[in-house]
Scaffold this motif. Sequence first.
Motif, PDB file in Angstrom:
ATOM      1  N   THR A  24      -3.152  -8.282  13.875  1.00  0.00           N
ATOM      2  CA  THR A  24      -2.261  -7.408  14.635  1.00  0.00           C
ATOM      3  C   THR A  24      -0.804  -7.834  14.485  1.00  0.00           C
ATOM      4  OG1 THR A  24      -3.987  -6.950  16.259  1.00  0.00           O
ATOM      5  CG2 THR A  24      -1.717  -6.525  16.933  1.00  0.00           C
ATOM      6  N   ALA A  25      -0.538  -9.133  14.629  1.00  0.00           N
ATOM      7  CA  ALA A  25       0.848  -9.612  14.592  1.00  0.00           C
ATOM      8  C   ALA A  25       1.349  -9.827  13.178  1.00  0.00           C
ATOM      9  CB  ALA A  25       0.952 -10.920  15.392  1.00  0.00           C
ATOM     10  N   GLY A  26       0.472 -10.314  12.286  1.00  0.00           N
ATOM     11  CA  GLY A  26       0.905 -10.633  10.937  1.00  0.00           C
ATOM     12  C   GLY A  26       1.011  -9.441  10.015  1.00  0.00           C
ATOM     13  N   CYS A  27       0.178  -8.436  10.231  1.00  0.00           N
ATOM     14  CA  CYS A  27       0.221  -7.200   9.432  1.00  0.00           C
ATOM     15  C   CYS A  27       0.510  -6.066  10.401  1.00  0.00           C
ATOM     16  CB  CYS A  27      -1.083  -6.995   8.690  1.00  0.00           C
ATOM     17  SG  CYS A  27      -1.415  -8.281   7.467  1.00  0.00           S
ATOM     18  N   PHE A  28       1.726  -6.061  10.885  1.00  0.00           N
ATOM     19  CA  PHE A  28       2.122  -5.170  11.974  1.00  0.00           C
ATOM     20  C   PHE A  28       1.793  -3.719  11.624  1.00  0.00           C
ATOM     21  CE2 PHE A  28       5.215  -2.683  14.446  1.00  0.00           C
ATOM     22  CZ  PHE A  28       4.908  -3.159  15.706  1.00  0.00           C
ATOM     23  N   GLY A  29       1.181  -3.039  12.583  1.00  0.00           N
ATOM     24  CA  GLY A  29       0.812  -1.648  12.382  1.00  0.00           C
ATOM     25  C   GLY A  29      -0.609  -1.462  11.894  1.00  0.00           C
ATOM     26  N   THR A  30      -1.296  -2.580  11.549  1.00  0.00           N
ATOM     27  CA  THR A  30      -2.681  -2.504  11.084  1.00  0.00           C
ATOM     28  C   THR A  30      -3.627  -2.704  12.262  1.00  0.00           C
ATOM     29  OG1 THR A  30      -2.108  -3.364   8.901  1.00  0.00           O
ATOM     30  CG2 THR A  30      -4.404  -3.534   9.566  1.00  0.00           C
ATOM     31  N   ASP A  31      -4.526  -1.774  12.463  1.00  0.00           N
ATOM     32  CA  ASP A  31      -5.559  -1.912  13.486  1.00  0.00           C
ATOM     33  C   ASP A  31      -6.589  -2.917  12.989  1.00  0.00           C
ATOM     34  OD1 ASP A  31      -7.585  -1.702  15.335  1.00  0.00           O
ATOM     35  OD2 ASP A  31      -7.880   0.466  15.101  1.00  0.00           O
ATOM     36  N   TRP A  32      -6.734  -4.043  13.666  1.00  0.00           N
ATOM     37  CA  TRP A  32      -7.640  -5.094  13.206  1.00  0.00           C
ATOM     38  C   TRP A  32      -9.077  -4.617  13.107  1.00  0.00           C
ATOM     39  CZ3 TRP A  32     -11.494  -6.257  16.635  1.00  0.00           C
ATOM     40  CH2 TRP A  32     -11.258  -5.986  18.001  1.00  0.00           C
ATOM     41  N   MET A  40      -5.745 -16.152 -10.316  1.00  0.00           N
ATOM     42  CA  MET A  40      -5.156 -16.131  -8.973  1.00  0.00           C
ATOM     43  C   MET A  40      -4.837 -14.679  -8.603  1.00  0.00           C
ATOM     44  SD  MET A  40      -2.757 -19.575  -9.208  1.00  0.00           S
ATOM     45  CE  MET A  40      -1.998 -19.149 -10.781  1.00  0.00           C
ATOM     46  N   PRO A  41      -5.798 -13.973  -8.011  1.00  0.00           N
ATOM     47  CA  PRO A  41      -5.596 -12.555  -7.698  1.00  0.00           C
ATOM     48  C   PRO A  41      -4.918 -12.355  -6.352  1.00  0.00           C
ATOM     49  CG  PRO A  41      -7.811 -13.185  -7.117  1.00  0.00           C
ATOM     50  CD  PRO A  41      -7.150 -14.426  -7.687  1.00  0.00           C
ATOM     51  N   ASP A  42      -4.303 -11.204  -6.178  1.00  0.00           N
ATOM     52  CA  ASP A  42      -3.837 -10.817  -4.849  1.00  0.00           C
ATOM     53  C   ASP A  42      -5.038 -10.402  -4.016  1.00  0.00           C
ATOM     54  OD1 ASP A  42      -1.536 -10.404  -3.095  1.00  0.00           O
ATOM     55  OD2 ASP A  42      -2.178  -8.323  -3.087  1.00  0.00           O
ATOM     56  N   GLY A  43      -5.032 -10.790  -2.750  1.00  0.00           N
ATOM     57  CA  GLY A  43      -6.143 -10.438  -1.867  1.00  0.00           C
ATOM     58  C   GLY A  43      -5.697  -9.705  -0.617  1.00  0.00           C
ATOM     59  N   GLY A  44      -4.431  -9.243  -0.594  1.00  0.00           N
ATOM     60  CA  GLY A  44      -3.920  -8.554   0.585  1.00  0.00           C
ATOM     61  C   GLY A  44      -3.519  -9.534   1.672  1.00  0.00           C
ATOM     62  N   LYS A  45      -2.451  -9.222   2.380  1.00  0.00           N
ATOM     63  CA  LYS A  45      -1.976 -10.135   3.430  1.00  0.00           C
ATOM     64  C   LYS A  45      -3.015 -10.330   4.531  1.00  0.00           C
ATOM     65  CE  LYS A  45       2.980  -9.403   2.710  1.00  0.00           C
ATOM     66  NZ  LYS A  45       3.169 -10.762   2.177  1.00  0.00           N
ATOM     67  N   CYS A  46      -3.773  -9.280   4.826  1.00  0.00           N
ATOM     68  CA  CYS A  46      -4.845  -9.379   5.820  1.00  0.00           C
ATOM     69  C   CYS A  46      -6.142  -8.819   5.241  1.00  0.00           C
ATOM     70  CB  CYS A  46      -4.475  -8.628   7.091  1.00  0.00           C
ATOM     71  SG  CYS A  46      -3.013  -9.266   7.943  1.00  0.00           S
ATOM     72  N   GLY A  47      -6.314  -8.958   3.925  1.00  0.00           N
ATOM     73  CA  GLY A  47      -7.434  -8.307   3.248  1.00  0.00           C
ATOM     74  C   GLY A  47      -8.801  -8.842   3.605  1.00  0.00           C
ATOM     75  N   SER A  48      -8.881 -10.139   3.905  1.00  0.00           N
ATOM     76  CA  SER A  48     -10.128 -10.798   4.297  1.00  0.00           C
ATOM     77  C   SER A  48     -11.210 -10.726   3.225  1.00  0.00           C
ATOM     78  CB  SER A  48     -10.662 -10.230   5.619  1.00  0.00           C
ATOM     79  OG  SER A  48      -9.757 -10.497   6.668  1.00  0.00           O
ATOM     80  N   TYR A  49     -10.825 -10.464   1.968  1.00  0.00           N
ATOM     81  CA  TYR A  49     -11.759 -10.467   0.855  1.00  0.00           C
ATOM     82  C   TYR A  49     -13.010  -9.644   1.173  1.00  0.00           C
ATOM     83  CZ  TYR A  49      -8.427 -13.812  -0.797  1.00  0.00           C
ATOM     84  OH  TYR A  49      -7.241 -14.390  -1.192  1.00  0.00           O
ATOM     85  N   SER A  50     -12.763  -8.474   1.741  1.00  0.00           N
ATOM     86  CA  SER A  50     -13.844  -7.597   2.198  1.00  0.00           C
ATOM     87  C   SER A  50     -13.534  -6.150   1.866  1.00  0.00           C
ATOM     88  CB  SER A  50     -14.018  -7.710   3.730  1.00  0.00           C
ATOM     89  OG  SER A  50     -14.291  -9.041   4.120  1.00  0.00           O
ATOM     90  N   ASP A  51     -14.586  -5.366   1.709  1.00  0.00           N
ATOM     91  CA  ASP A  51     -14.451  -3.918   1.721  1.00  0.00           C
ATOM     92  C   ASP A  51     -14.336  -3.503   3.184  1.00  0.00           C
ATOM     93  OD1 ASP A  51     -16.662  -2.911  -1.044  1.00  0.00           O
ATOM     94  OD2 ASP A  51     -14.799  -4.050  -1.004  1.00  0.00           O
TER      95      ASP A  51
END
Length: 361
Positions: A249-257, A157-168
């Motif tokens: 945008t709303a869930g990871c405030f300050g992150t440019d989608w 069960m790895p961490d995948g980032g709050k908005c990581g989207s399992y992507s580079d």
Amino acid sequence: MAPGSRLRGLLVGAVIAGGLFVLAVAAAIALISNQRGTVADPPVPSTSERPRTPDASRRPGGGPDGVPDGVPDGVPDGVEVVGEKRSGGRRMDLTLRSAALDDVTRVRLLLPKGWSRDAGRTWPTLWLLHGGLDDYAGWSRSDVERFTENDQVIVVMPDGGKCGSYSDWYNGGEGGPPRWATYHLKELLPLLESRYAAGKERAIAGYSMGGQGAMLYAAAGGFKAAASFSGAVHILMPGVDLAVMLGTTAGCFGTDWKRIWGDPRENREVWERHDPYHLADRLRGVRLYLASGDGGRGDGELFGDITEELANKATLAFAGRLQSLDIPFQPHFYSGRHNMTYWNRELRRALPMLLEAVGAR
């Protein structure tokens, strides 16, 4: 119209517009997140099941751009174990320093009975990916420990980032951290196989954003079975793309989608390379399980679940794409919502297939 009436009209319009925006943002956040709920048996659902028998053919190799191909052998470069904690009998939490992420991250393992890194044998693995706005402990709110207590499998069960989207991440075309797919497939996976007795028989499953990740990683190769529970498996579907953008945008405030895949119109090819719907042909030969609820309003509920409605539409579209390619899958479409109560049940339903595929049952 009198000035006062005009002013009242403008105020009412502003309130309505603001309310709609808030609802849209809330739905978007929930789409890629785990709407935290207690694990309990949901109401008996109405089902629409069309079991199909997987074929034995193998899909062509190669993964989408931004999701690495295959799995390297040997001890990986770029990842370092900086902490290891054993607790609760089967749990082992690892703290890792990752070059791909340029950060420290965590992963939780559930170890089978008799496990030892020096046992002279390996165990198959079941990877469980969490949803957006969640972390590596997300699946610990399910009954996975009880479900797998007698199975000879390592649950990862790895961490995948709050908005990581399992992507580079695209990062405007420059790439660079965070590179979640590279971390998972090129750092963590070979680390587990070189130091923690993980074998090369692998299955993967995830909820919400994790459902997307499960299909992306299965499309990259190296997994014998994959399951998506309420997954974002068609990110370019109208409504789903907007939810992903607003949710980031709303869930990871300050992150440019746009950092994740760019703009869905200007960089459509990048989005397609991370959209399971557009990668469905790479899943030939993988045993698949797809599940989602209708998001409808239940007894005693004032509102339906727009998040699950979107996930359901995406899953149905993805299922249709697989059917058009004559790729077998096991579906389960039901009356339910976007929370762990249902994902816990779907994990229990999918486990026999997932574990059988890797020889753990």
